[in-house]
Enzyme design. Structure first.
Site, mmCIF file in Angstrom:
data_model
loop_
_atom_site.group_PDB
_atom_site.id
_atom_site.type_symbol
_atom_site.label_atom_id
_atom_site.label_comp_id
_atom_site.label_asym_id
_atom_site.label_seq_id
_atom_site.Cartn_x
_atom_site.Cartn_y
_atom_site.Cartn_z
ATOM 1 N N ASP A 130 -32.044 72.873 59.559
ATOM 2 C CA ASP A 130 -32.279 71.947 58.456
ATOM 3 C C ASP A 130 -31.205 70.873 58.252
ATOM 4 O O ASP A 130 -31.526 69.751 57.882
ATOM 5 C CB ASP A 130 -32.478 72.732 57.152
ATOM 6 C CG ASP A 130 -33.124 71.893 56.054
ATOM 7 O OD1 ASP A 130 -33.828 70.931 56.380
ATOM 8 O OD2 ASP A 130 -32.926 72.214 54.873
ATOM 9 N N CYS A 242 -46.974 71.971 44.804
ATOM 10 C CA CYS A 242 -47.884 71.670 45.909
ATOM 11 C C CYS A 242 -48.128 72.885 46.797
ATOM 12 O O CYS A 242 -49.193 73.009 47.415
ATOM 13 C CB CYS A 242 -47.377 70.483 46.720
ATOM 14 S SG CYS A 242 -45.775 70.725 47.528
#
Length: 308
Positions: A130, A242
């Protein structure tokens, strides 16, 4: 006799990863073009490092010149807990409930790299979790782990989207996986419809400047943008809306990684505690937690916005 690639996959499962794919370290031409278009539309907001490393993100050999193969893995982080439904508490995004995933994945990938080196002493590699200029989700899709959802998170058919992605770049050629997973989002627009700020401006495109996660974690301004502040819905750090509404997350399963269990049993934090927190307490409380990304000033700003 299993091949070296097959033995690597067996070791990956032993270490505790749920999914693995192996692909050639080639430029991400299409994905790189989409990234540059996204940056040109200024959707990266204040994340200037996204623009600075755009070319490197789409070509792994610029990051690790010796790269020939990329091992991509996914680790389930879902734990079966709920947020405190209380306006005096601020909700924490699920990914940050436990220990910092960077540390957990890096430890596991280091174990994998050391094992590979024990079988082939000439191998060198680079771990990406990441923070490197590396398109984690794009590589996960190319490696066949899942598909990119309309909310731009990786979705796997077995675990939904509650997965962390890690990669290992190696300077040896392996057997490559060539099958990718079909996009199963279909006509569903649940994530677009649920986003309170309209941050998912079109399928597969997020305007970070409107995103609650970006605002509460990455943004360093003294005040949150009005549109985000007015639609926080209790979110102190990050946002899971979401993903919470995604139909594919009905396949969520409890992780067997105990370090992803909520620290101190907390999925939310008292706003008054955050507002009154001193630096020393902040350092102690969030040592080894992904929540330190927001800095104490950011957490205080978010808590004050929720109290208004």
């Amino acid at each position: 006799m299993p091949t070296f690639s097959e033995r690597i996959k067996q070791k990956v499962a032993e270490i505790g990863f749920q999914k693995i794919g192996i692909v050639a370290a080639e430029p991400l031409v299409h994905e790189g073009a989409r990234l540059k278009d996204w940056i040109a539309r200024d959707f990266h907001g204040d994340m200037s490092w996204m623009a600075l490393g755009a070319d490197k993100r789409s070509d792994p050999t610029l990051l690790f010149p010796e790269a020939k193969s990329i091992i991509v893995v996914a680790l389930n982080y879902f734990t079966d807990h709920k947020h405190d439904v209380d306006e005096q508490h601020g909700k924490i995004s699920r990914y940050a409930w436990g220990d910092d995933y960077h540390d957990v994945l890096r430890e596991k990938l280091t174990e994998l790299l050391n094992w590979i080196k024990s079988k082939n002493t000439t191998v060198t590699g680079k771990i990406c979790v990441d923070t490197a200029p590396f398109m984690d989700k794009a590589w996960a899709v190319r490696a066949g782990l899942g598909w990119l959802g309309k909310h731009t998170n990786l979705i796997t058919s077995e675990l939904g989207s509650w997965v962390f992605i890690g990669s290992l770049l190696l300077d040896v050629e392996l057997d490559y996986d060539t099958e990718t997973v079909e996009d199963h989002c279909g006509t569903c627009t649940a994530c677009l419809d649920a986003c309170p700020t309209g941050a998912i401006v079109e399928p597969y495109v997020v305007d970070s400047r409107k995103c609650i996660s970006y605002g509460t974690i990455e943004l360093r301004d003294d005040n949150l943008p009005d549109e985000i502040a007015a639609n926080l819905d209790g979110w102190l750090y990050g946002c899971d809306i979401c993903q919470d509404v995604c139909p594919w997350n009905r396949f969520e399963t409890q992780t067997d990684e105990p370090r992803f269990e909520p620290r101190n049993g907390e999925t939310s934090l008292p706003l008054a505690t955050v507002i009154a927190m001193e630096h020393g307490e902040y350092v102690e409380r969030f040592r080894g937690s992904a929540m330190k990304r927001a800095k104490l000033g950011g957490l205080k700003r978010n808590a004050i916005s929720l109290k208004k």
